[in-house]
Design a protein around this motif. Sequence first.
Motif, PDB file in Angstrom:
ATOM      1  N   CYS A   1      -6.335  48.290  32.725  1.00  0.00           N
ATOM      2  CA  CYS A   1      -7.592  47.647  32.344  1.00  0.00           C
ATOM      3  C   CYS A   1      -7.281  46.512  31.380  1.00  0.00           C
ATOM      4  N   GLY A   2      -8.214  45.607  31.270  1.00  0.00           N
ATOM      5  CA  GLY A   2      -8.023  44.463  30.393  1.00  0.00           C
ATOM      6  C   GLY A   2      -6.853  43.620  30.839  1.00  0.00           C
ATOM      7  N   HIS A   3      -6.008  43.203  29.891  1.00  0.00           N
ATOM      8  CA  HIS A   3      -4.850  42.369  30.207  1.00  0.00           C
ATOM      9  C   HIS A   3      -3.807  43.106  31.046  1.00  0.00           C
ATOM     10  N   GLY A   4      -3.909  44.427  31.144  1.00  0.00           N
ATOM     11  CA  GLY A   4      -2.949  45.212  31.919  1.00  0.00           C
ATOM     12  C   GLY A   4      -3.393  45.514  33.343  1.00  0.00           C
ATOM     13  N   LEU A   5      -4.564  45.001  33.751  1.00  0.00           N
ATOM     14  CA  LEU A   5      -5.109  45.314  35.072  1.00  0.00           C
ATOM     15  C   LEU A   5      -4.315  44.662  36.194  1.00  0.00           C
ATOM     16  N   MET A   6      -3.953  45.473  37.186  1.00  0.00           N
ATOM     17  CA  MET A   6      -3.290  44.999  38.404  1.00  0.00           C
ATOM     18  C   MET A   6      -3.899  45.751  39.572  1.00  0.00           C
ATOM     19  N   GLY A   7      -3.962  45.103  40.722  1.00  0.00           N
ATOM     20  CA  GLY A   7      -4.480  45.791  41.894  1.00  0.00           C
ATOM     21  C   GLY A   7      -4.609  44.869  43.075  1.00  0.00           C
ATOM     22  N   GLY A   8      -4.953  45.448  44.194  1.00  0.00           N
ATOM     23  CA  GLY A   8      -5.152  44.637  45.376  1.00  0.00           C
ATOM     24  C   GLY A   8      -5.436  45.473  46.604  1.00  0.00           C
ATOM     25  N   LYS A   9      -5.725  44.765  47.689  1.00  0.00           N
ATOM     26  CA  LYS A   9      -5.984  45.384  48.984  1.00  0.00           C
ATOM     27  C   LYS A   9      -4.711  45.327  49.822  1.00  0.00           C
ATOM     28  N   ILE A  10      -4.458  46.405  50.555  1.00  0.00           N
ATOM     29  CA  ILE A  10      -3.269  46.482  51.401  1.00  0.00           C
ATOM     30  C   ILE A  10      -3.681  47.036  52.763  1.00  0.00           C
ATOM     31  N   SER A  11      -3.263  46.364  53.809  1.00  0.00           N
ATOM     32  CA  SER A  11      -3.538  46.834  55.159  1.00  0.00           C
ATOM     33  C   SER A  11      -2.846  48.175  55.392  1.00  0.00           C
ATOM     34  N   LEU A  12      -3.543  49.092  56.022  1.00  0.00           N
ATOM     35  CA  LEU A  12      -2.979  50.412  56.309  1.00  0.00           C
ATOM     36  C   LEU A  12      -1.731  50.300  57.182  1.00  0.00           C
ATOM     37  N   ILE A  13      -1.702  49.321  58.060  1.00  0.00           N
ATOM     38  CA  ILE A  13      -0.557  49.121  58.948  1.00  0.00           C
ATOM     39  C   ILE A  13       0.708  48.795  58.153  1.00  0.00           C
ATOM     40  N   LYS A  14       0.562  48.035  57.087  1.00  0.00           N
ATOM     41  CA  LYS A  14       1.720  47.590  56.290  1.00  0.00           C
ATOM     42  C   LYS A  14       2.037  48.508  55.116  1.00  0.00           C
ATOM     43  N   PHE A  15       1.248  49.541  54.929  1.00  0.00           N
ATOM     44  CA  PHE A  15       1.366  50.387  53.749  1.00  0.00           C
ATOM     45  C   PHE A  15       2.408  51.481  53.953  1.00  0.00           C
ATOM     46  N   ASN A  16       3.338  51.587  53.023  1.00  0.00           N
ATOM     47  CA  ASN A  16       4.337  52.654  53.036  1.00  0.00           C
ATOM     48  C   ASN A  16       3.952  53.662  51.948  1.00  0.00           C
ATOM     49  N   ALA A  17       3.353  54.760  52.368  1.00  0.00           N
ATOM     50  CA  ALA A  17       2.821  55.747  51.431  1.00  0.00           C
ATOM     51  C   ALA A  17       3.882  56.326  50.504  1.00  0.00           C
ATOM     52  N   SER A  18       5.106  56.442  50.974  1.00  0.00           N
ATOM     53  CA  SER A  18       6.156  57.029  50.124  1.00  0.00           C
ATOM     54  C   SER A  18       6.489  56.142  48.928  1.00  0.00           C
ATOM     55  N   ASP A  19       6.278  54.840  49.053  1.00  0.00           N
ATOM     56  CA  ASP A  19       6.516  53.932  47.920  1.00  0.00           C
ATOM     57  C   ASP A  19       5.518  54.152  46.781  1.00  0.00           C
ATOM     58  N   TRP A  20       4.420  54.800  47.077  1.00  0.00           N
ATOM     59  CA  TRP A  20       3.340  54.983  46.118  1.00  0.00           C
ATOM     60  C   TRP A  20       3.154  56.456  45.726  1.00  0.00           C
ATOM     61  N   HIS A  21       4.180  57.266  45.899  1.00  0.00           N
ATOM     62  CA  HIS A  21       4.065  58.701  45.629  1.00  0.00           C
ATOM     63  C   HIS A  21       3.550  58.992  44.210  1.00  0.00           C
ATOM     64  N   ASP A  22       4.087  58.312  43.203  1.00  0.00           N
ATOM     65  CA  ASP A  22       3.662  58.562  41.822  1.00  0.00           C
ATOM     66  C   ASP A  22       2.185  58.241  41.630  1.00  0.00           C
ATOM     67  N   PHE A  23       1.715  57.178  42.271  1.00  0.00           N
ATOM     68  CA  PHE A  23       0.300  56.803  42.169  1.00  0.00           C
ATOM     69  C   PHE A  23      -0.580  57.908  42.757  1.00  0.00           C
ATOM     70  N   PHE A  24      -0.221  58.395  43.940  1.00  0.00           N
ATOM     71  CA  PHE A  24      -0.994  59.466  44.563  1.00  0.00           C
ATOM     72  C   PHE A  24      -0.943  60.742  43.726  1.00  0.00           C
ATOM     73  N   LYS A  25       0.198  61.028  43.164  1.00  0.00           N
ATOM     74  CA  LYS A  25       0.344  62.225  42.315  1.00  0.00           C
ATOM     75  C   LYS A  25      -0.535  62.091  41.070  1.00  0.00           C
ATOM     76  N   ASP A  26      -0.492  60.923  40.425  1.00  0.00           N
ATOM     77  CA  ASP A  26      -1.283  60.696  39.209  1.00  0.00           C
ATOM     78  C   ASP A  26      -2.784  60.774  39.466  1.00  0.00           C
ATOM     79  N   THR A  27      -3.194  60.450  40.669  1.00  0.00           N
ATOM     80  CA  THR A  27      -4.627  60.460  41.000  1.00  0.00           C
ATOM     81  C   THR A  27      -5.054  61.721  41.759  1.00  0.00           C
ATOM     82  N   ASN A  28      -4.173  62.706  41.825  1.00  0.00           N
ATOM     83  CA  ASN A  28      -4.465  63.974  42.516  1.00  0.00           C
ATOM     84  C   ASN A  28      -4.928  63.735  43.953  1.00  0.00           C
ATOM     85  N   SER A  29      -4.275  62.784  44.614  1.00  0.00           N
ATOM     86  CA  SER A  29      -4.679  62.443  45.982  1.00  0.00           C
ATOM     87  C   SER A  29      -3.495  62.495  46.953  1.00  0.00           C
ATOM     88  N   THR A  30      -2.568  63.412  46.704  1.00  0.00           N
ATOM     89  CA  THR A  30      -1.434  63.533  47.626  1.00  0.00           C
ATOM     90  C   THR A  30      -1.901  63.966  49.018  1.00  0.00           C
TER      91      THR A  30
END
Length: 108
Positions: free
Chosen positions: A43-72
């Motif tokens: 949030c604030g100056h630390g905010l990062m984000g974006g949209k990613i096509s499902l076709i180009k998305f590699n879920a394993s690269d984002w394992h920590d994000f899914f774990k942190d959000t309880n969405s594995t």
Amino acid sequence: MSEAYYVIAEVDQRALKSGNDSKWPKVLAYSNSAKKLFLSEGCGHGLMGGKISLIKFNASDWHDFFKDTNSTWFQKLIADGTLFSINEESDFLDLLAKNNCSVKIVCY
């Protein structure tokens, strides 16, 4: 042009009076019609984000994000191709209900 996204996870572990943060909150949202994910963190100056096509998305690269959000569970649906095969909005809503997700739609 903005698209409607269903919020899959929204987690904020900041202290009550904290300011800018590069790690929290984290938001995971998905547009079934566009087959795109929206991920953001910080949030604030630390905010990062974006949209990613499902076709180009590699879920394993984002394992920590899914774990942190309880969405594995959602990560698994991406990795095994189940999510991409869901075309009907009603089927997607059933999937959310089965995984105890409240329906919240945002536009990005």
